[in-house]
Design an enzyme around this catalytic site. Structure first.
Site, PDB file in Angstrom:
ATOM      1  CB  THR A  70      -0.807  -0.028   1.062  1.00 42.79           C
ATOM      2  OG1 THR A  70      -1.699   1.496   1.250  1.00 42.79           O
ATOM      3  CG2 THR A  70      -0.369  -0.080   2.607  1.00 42.79           C
TER       4      THR A  70
ATOM      5  CG  ASP B  41      -2.570   4.743   2.289  1.00 43.42           C
ATOM      6  OD1 ASP B  41      -2.064   5.377   1.358  1.00 43.42           O
ATOM      7  OD2 ASP B  41      -3.573   4.552   2.572  1.00 43.42           O
TER       8      ASP B  41
ATOM      9  NE  ARG C  49       0.265  33.157  -6.140  1.00 44.03           N
ATOM     10  CZ  ARG C  49       0.097  32.933  -7.385  1.00 44.03           C
ATOM     11  NH1 ARG C  49       0.766  31.891  -8.156  1.00 44.03           N
ATOM     12  NH2 ARG C  49      -0.807  33.749  -8.019  1.00 44.03           N
TER      13      ARG C  49
ATOM     14  CG  HIS D 204      -5.803   8.376  -8.207  1.00 46.17           C
ATOM     15  ND1 HIS D 204      -6.820   9.333  -7.562  1.00 46.17           N
ATOM     16  CD2 HIS D 204      -6.211   7.140  -7.718  1.00 46.17           C
ATOM     17  CE1 HIS D 204      -7.750   8.601  -6.847  1.00 46.17           C
ATOM     18  NE2 HIS D 204      -7.406   7.041  -7.059  1.00 46.17           N
TER      19      HIS D 204
HETATM   20  O1  F6P Z   1      -5.343   2.980   0.253  1.00 41.54           O
HETATM   21  C1  F6P Z   1      -4.613   3.328  -0.787  1.00 41.54           C
HETATM   22  C2  F6P Z   1      -5.115   4.827  -1.182  1.00 41.54           C
HETATM   23  O2  F6P Z   1      -4.555   5.448  -2.239  1.00 41.54           O
HETATM   24  C3  F6P Z   1      -5.379   5.984  -0.330  1.00 41.54           C
HETATM   25  O3  F6P Z   1      -4.241   6.681   0.140  1.00 41.54           O
HETATM   26  C4  F6P Z   1      -6.574   6.683  -0.833  1.00 41.54           C
HETATM   27  O4  F6P Z   1      -7.315   7.458   0.305  1.00 41.54           O
HETATM   28  C5  F6P Z   1      -7.318   5.493  -1.516  1.00 41.54           C
HETATM   29  O5  F6P Z   1      -6.307   4.458  -1.827  1.00 41.54           O
HETATM   30  C6  F6P Z   1      -7.880   6.097  -2.906  1.00 41.54           C
HETATM   31  O6  F6P Z   1      -8.555   5.152  -3.354  1.00 41.54           O
HETATM   32  P1  F6P Z   1      -9.411   4.936  -4.931  1.00 41.54           P
HETATM   33  O7  F6P Z   1      -8.299   4.634  -5.911  1.00 41.54           O
HETATM   34  O8  F6P Z   1     -10.270   3.970  -4.777  1.00 41.54           O
HETATM   35  O9  F6P Z   1      -9.827   6.533  -4.834  1.00 41.54           O
END
Ligand code: F6P
Length: 346
Positions: A128, A130, A165, A276
């Protein structure tokens, strides 16, 4: 020791760079043991529907440096409906799988753990961006995500300097602030807001004004999408995925923080959301190297019949962790590390 002839591999949850490197590691190592590998499509959805195809060495030879996942992914949760769990168990038999390697974050690994308890021989691989899976220092995709975000910080600093800024960068990271914290520290940002710590707007704005008074009239603030701003609703539509997660990106915390900075300091502020972009593109060397090794180590666990487990990186080496102890608890940023980051805001 169980006799293994065929294993399945799937990727679940949000994609991240390095998944293909892990898949390649699985297929390459499986060949050493003489196992056939079936690629299961679109995460757990593929196991529910019996959607899978053989993966050969030729299929994975060139994928190491490719972003995304050649298997597809989804946030499907078979445990939402008992009939889907039954379908998974039946399809493991129908497809002739002796083991399933599930590459994913807490949700995917949680399903692997529960299926193991229902008799499906599963091994997990922590992935992940995260970086918040417990029991491992590293999760596949994190290094690429922070590398992209640090690049964004550096670009934003250039434009912030030109316009005098503040630039706010909102980064992903649902429950833990690893992405924001590492991005801020490695990018030399001027402030960071993470989910683990309640935001102190007074302290942040005082600091930005002090910098301006001291001759640095610009700055970059990194904000985790998961930061808890008192009074802010979880997510406007209330929509959740199959694991009960809201779409944090819709809360727009970057813009809320940006507005607050401009209102309180009078300094022109602009906001960027990297989103993303952090999840795609060619993986970094670190993600390629560790993802490959975790994929290989997962097959080693299968060969030893060590199911309900995952290979993890801890203390610089690969260790074996029980899925049952790893899932369900987010690995949070420790206070001491946050304090280190704060000490750099000078
Ligand atoms: O869990 C990984 C993650 O990239 C999080 O950081 C984020 O909140 C989520 O997925 C976004 O998910 P999706 O691609 O379904 O919008």
């Amino acid at each position: 020791m169980p006799e293994i002839k065929k294993i399945g591999v799937l990727t679940g949850g949000g994609d991240s760079s390095g998944l293909n490197a892990a898949i390649r590691g699985v297929v390459m190592r499986a060949a050493d043991y003489g196992y056939e590998v079936l690629g299961i499509h679109d995460g757990w959805a593929g196991l529910i529907n019996g959607d899978a195809a053989l993966l050969s060495i030729d299929d994975v030879r060139e994928i190491l440096s490719h972003g995304g996942t050649i298997l597809g992914t989804s946030r499907t949760n078979p445990f939402k409906k008992e009939e889907d769990v039954v379908k998974c168990i039946e399809n493991v038999k129908k497809l002739g799988l002796d083991a399933v390697v599930a590459i994913g974050g807490d949700d995917t690994l949680g399903v692997a753990n529960k299926l193991s308890q229902r008799g499906v021989p599963c091994v997990g691989v922590p992935k992940t961006m995260d970086n918040d899976v417990s029991g491992t220092d590293y999760c596949i995709g994190f290094d690429t995500a922070v590398t992209v975000a640090v690049d964004a910080v550096e670009r934003l600093r250039d434009t912030a300097r030109s316009h005098r800024r503040i630039m706010v960068l909102e980064v992903m990271g649902r429950d833990a602030g690893w992405v924001a914290l590492v991005t801020a520290m490695a990018g030399g940002a001027d402030w960071v807001l993470i989910p683990e710590v309640e935001p102190d707007f007074d302290a942040m704005c005082d600091h930005l004004l002090k910098l301006r008074a001291a001759g640095k009239p610009y700055g970059v603030v990194v904000v985790s999408e998961g930061v808890n701003i008192p009074g802010l609703a979880e997510e406007p539509s209330g929509e959740t995925d199959a694991f009960g997660h809201v779409r944090l990106g819709l809360r727009g915390v970057g813009h809320i923080v940006g507005n607050e900075i401009e209102k309180r300091t009078g300094i022109q502020t602009r906001v960027a959301v990297v989103g993303h972009i952090q999840r795609g593109g060619s993986p970094t060397v670190t993600d390629r190297f560790y993802a490959t090794r975790l994929g290989m180590a997962a097959v080693d666990l299968v060969s030893r019949g060590e199911f309900g487990k995952m290979p993890a990186f801890a203390g610089g080496e690969i260790r074996v962790v029980d899925l049952a102890t790893a899932v369900g608890k987010t690995k949070l940023v420790p206070e001491s590390l946050y304090e280190e980051a704060v000490a750099l805001f000078k």
